[in-house]
Design an enzyme around this catalytic site. Structure first.
Site, PDB file in Angstrom:
ATOM      1  N   ASN A  68      13.107   8.179  -0.259  1.00 59.80           N
ATOM      2  CA  ASN A  68      12.634   9.478   0.219  1.00 59.80           C
ATOM      3  C   ASN A  68      13.789  10.464   0.079  1.00 59.80           C
ATOM      4  O   ASN A  68      14.903  10.089  -0.274  1.00 59.80           O
ATOM      5  CB  ASN A  68      12.143   9.373   1.669  1.00 59.80           C
ATOM      6  CG  ASN A  68      11.368  10.591   2.118  1.00 59.80           C
ATOM      7  OD1 ASN A  68      10.516  11.104   1.385  1.00 59.80           O
ATOM      8  ND2 ASN A  68      11.663  11.108   3.297  1.00 59.80           N
ATOM      9  N   LYS A  69      13.508  11.717   0.334  1.00 60.07           N
ATOM     10  CA  LYS A  69      14.492  12.789   0.177  1.00 60.07           C
ATOM     11  C   LYS A  69      15.855  12.408   0.750  1.00 60.07           C
ATOM     12  O   LYS A  69      15.943  11.833   1.829  1.00 60.07           O
ATOM     13  CB  LYS A  69      13.964  14.040   0.888  1.00 60.07           C
ATOM     14  CG  LYS A  69      14.839  15.274   0.790  1.00 60.07           C
ATOM     15  CD  LYS A  69      15.177  15.685  -0.619  1.00 60.07           C
ATOM     16  CE  LYS A  69      13.979  15.880  -1.495  1.00 60.07           C
ATOM     17  NZ  LYS A  69      14.316  15.842  -2.953  1.00 60.07           N
ATOM     18  N   ARG A  80       9.767  13.685 -13.471  1.00 60.09           N
ATOM     19  CA  ARG A  80      10.553  13.267 -12.302  1.00 60.09           C
ATOM     20  C   ARG A  80      10.378  11.752 -12.139  1.00 60.09           C
ATOM     21  O   ARG A  80       9.264  11.254 -12.155  1.00 60.09           O
ATOM     22  CB  ARG A  80      10.108  13.994 -11.024  1.00 60.09           C
ATOM     23  CG  ARG A  80      10.445  15.491 -11.057  1.00 60.09           C
ATOM     24  CD  ARG A  80      10.333  16.110  -9.669  1.00 60.09           C
ATOM     25  NE  ARG A  80      11.484  15.780  -8.846  1.00 60.09           N
ATOM     26  CZ  ARG A  80      11.527  15.997  -7.526  1.00 60.09           C
ATOM     27  NH1 ARG A  80      10.488  16.491  -6.896  1.00 60.09           N
ATOM     28  NH2 ARG A  80      12.615  15.700  -6.830  1.00 60.09           N
ATOM     29  N   ASP A 131       8.650   8.749  -1.077  1.00 58.39           N
ATOM     30  CA  ASP A 131       8.362   9.025  -2.489  1.00 58.39           C
ATOM     31  C   ASP A 131       8.007   7.752  -3.246  1.00 58.39           C
ATOM     32  O   ASP A 131       7.318   7.794  -4.265  1.00 58.39           O
ATOM     33  CB  ASP A 131       9.548   9.717  -3.144  1.00 58.39           C
ATOM     34  CG  ASP A 131       9.603  11.179  -2.738  1.00 58.39           C
ATOM     35  OD1 ASP A 131      10.092  11.459  -1.639  1.00 58.39           O
ATOM     36  OD2 ASP A 131       9.095  12.034  -3.503  1.00 58.39           O
ATOM     37  N   ALA A 150       5.500  13.667  -3.044  1.00 58.83           N
ATOM     38  CA  ALA A 150       4.948  12.594  -3.877  1.00 58.83           C
ATOM     39  C   ALA A 150       3.423  12.698  -4.067  1.00 58.83           C
ATOM     40  O   ALA A 150       2.941  12.669  -5.203  1.00 58.83           O
ATOM     41  CB  ALA A 150       5.354  11.240  -3.307  1.00 58.83           C
TER      42      ALA A 150
END
Lengths: 325, 325
Positions: free
Chosen positions: A224-225, A76, A214, A47
């Site tokens: 997040n991931k 994105r 993120d 990020a």
């Protein structure tokens, strides 16, 4: 120290993370379209780094800022740092190339300093001889500085006994990027499959999990991931502290709660193929959600440049950043 | 129907699962060493299928049964069906080739019937239009019949809306084997990375998780493919029923609790390489525990050939199999 992002001769040089750890090769962006391509295709990711990259993209696309902003914002959807950087450029009084480039460089320098502050703050949470689990990549390949979650680990290296690196399927940012950064910094690590984290928490004493973010919504929920949410549940179950590290540019006060965050769906091929080779039957279908959302009550503490916020919620977050946003 | 295991012309023909779904190729074992190799290198895998394979291995190695038993028992440590089958052969009164082969064939036929009974019992737990998550492979490639957990899904196919197949790193038995079986049986499925299961449980209604077992200790704790424990924790957190399916040959009454089960550590290369290509920095270290242990309190029900045992514990398990062991 390796340069991950550099603007020179009117071009943006990005260390192409798609080839790490095999080789160090730069992707050269000559215009804003190249920059949008680099973000979308994960030449760079993480990020904070996406935010810095987008700011330079705006400089390259200074002739038509509205179009450049649109191009970049569409690359994105989940990391809010992208929107944050683009809006910061759009809000400039002077919008000539030089002014925009200066602001991009300022964002770049700032991010580096934010990383340092986060690292110092977070290092206090790491005990001597620590065993830590981390997910995805949150180091110098994800920021313009030392990193967020991984930055803390790098900063506290002398206290680290072992870092368990979750490989982070499907794109393997853990085994490819985080392992590489730890190796470069001579910090002991072992790669584990994503499923192995819970087993380790049961089997031995894990001191903490450290992850990045993120997008953090106003109440402290965060995207997040993919796999972060599973790790948070596993940490809760085993009473392992679960820490999230991110700068203010990742906090999205306009989004009330985590479930309002838009989650990027990426190409199924990232799940169905590895190294270009199919790992599934012909015609197989897959889900490839790039992120998941972790609710605030699973977060032991949020680590920002402003300090450590235990059990974050809307009230505490608002107070921490009062006047700053 | 594809033959997974067949004894003919004094040789054991094993469908070589290392090449599924790319091609259907048989591994031909001419002696007990070949059989031990096939088990160790996962030409065949899945606790019940390992048991049947080992029984035939004893037939091929009938000339020196003690040595054959040792060879086979050393091939893989966790699945108790292996020991169970070897001991069953060793306990025969007559120990000539014909008698041993007959017993192996009997074990083979029995396993097929056990699968059918488990499938019928477990199917009752599947509601109309079910969305199910499964881990690893527990179907006809893991048994000598329709399967255990996947056998239930195959048997109840008309009630299935969608099966989410966890890819099951590192060896990808989910995306390679389970997806292939579901495709062959025309059951709708989607492959997910292992980290995605928790996200789906939060996002949509998942009706149940179904997994198999490699060894169930006397109190109902069980070892199964790494990632099973994480899935069980995630299911508990989201109140999704978590079912374990296995025949009596997987229950090890000699092992009191799960933590006493020996967990196989496999080659690190299975984590560090995919399709022969490195996914990590040179010299990277990894952990490759093939199994983890799930405690009984995370199990909603154990499904065996004898029926459905809710919240299994030592007392209930003993009662269910009284006189049978």
């Amino acid at each position: 120290m390796l340069k991950v992002i550099e603007f020179k001769k009117n071009k943006l040089f990005l260390l192409d993370e798609r080839y790490i750890p095999e080789k160090k090769q730069y992707f050269v962006a000559k215009n804003v379209r190249d920059v949008a391509f680099a973000i979308k295709n994960m030449v760079v990711r993480g990020a904070p780094l996406i935010g810095v990259t987008a700011a330079y993209g705006m400089a390259l696309g200074y002739k038509n800022l509205q179009r450049s902003a649109k191009l970049l914002l569409n690359s994105r959807p989940t990391a809010v740092n992208l929107r944050w950087a683009v809006e910061r450029i759009l809000n400039l009084k002077e919008k000539n190339f030089k002014a925009i480039l200066n602001e991009a460089k300022k964002i770049h320098r700032e991010d580096k300093k934010l990383c340092e502050k986060i690292a110092k703050n977070g290092a206090k949470l790491i005990p001597e001889g620590a065993k830590i689990i981390t997910h995805c990549n949150t180091g110098m390949l994800a920021t313009a500085g030392i990193g967020t979650a991984l930055g803390i680990i790098l900063y506290a290296r002398k206290k680290i006994n072992l870092v368990y690196v979750k490989e982070t399927r499907p794109r393997l940012q853990g085994s490819k990027l985080t392992a590489w950064e730890l190796k470069e910094n001579k910090i002991p690590y072992k790669i584990i499959t994503d499923s192995t984290a819970a087993y380790l928490m049961k089997k031995e004493k894990i001191d903490a999990c450290f992850v990045g973010a993120d997008r953090i919504s106003a109440n402290g929920d965060f995207a997040n991931k993919i796999g972060t949410y599973a790790l948070a549940i596993e940490a809760k179950f085993h009473r392992v502290p679960f820490y999230v590290a991110a700068p203010y540019s990742t906090i999205d006060f306009k989004t009330k709660k985590g479930n309002d965050i838009k989650i990027e769906e990426r190409e199924k091929s990232e799940v169905l193929y590895i190294n270009g080779k199919s790992i599934a039957p012909k015609g197989a279908d897959a889900i490839n959600s790039a992120f998941d959302v972790t609710p605030n009550f699973l977060v032991t503490a949020l680590i920002t440049e402003k300090g450590i916020l235990k059990h974050p919620d809307a009230k505490k977050l608002k107070k921490l950043y009062q006047g700053a946003t």
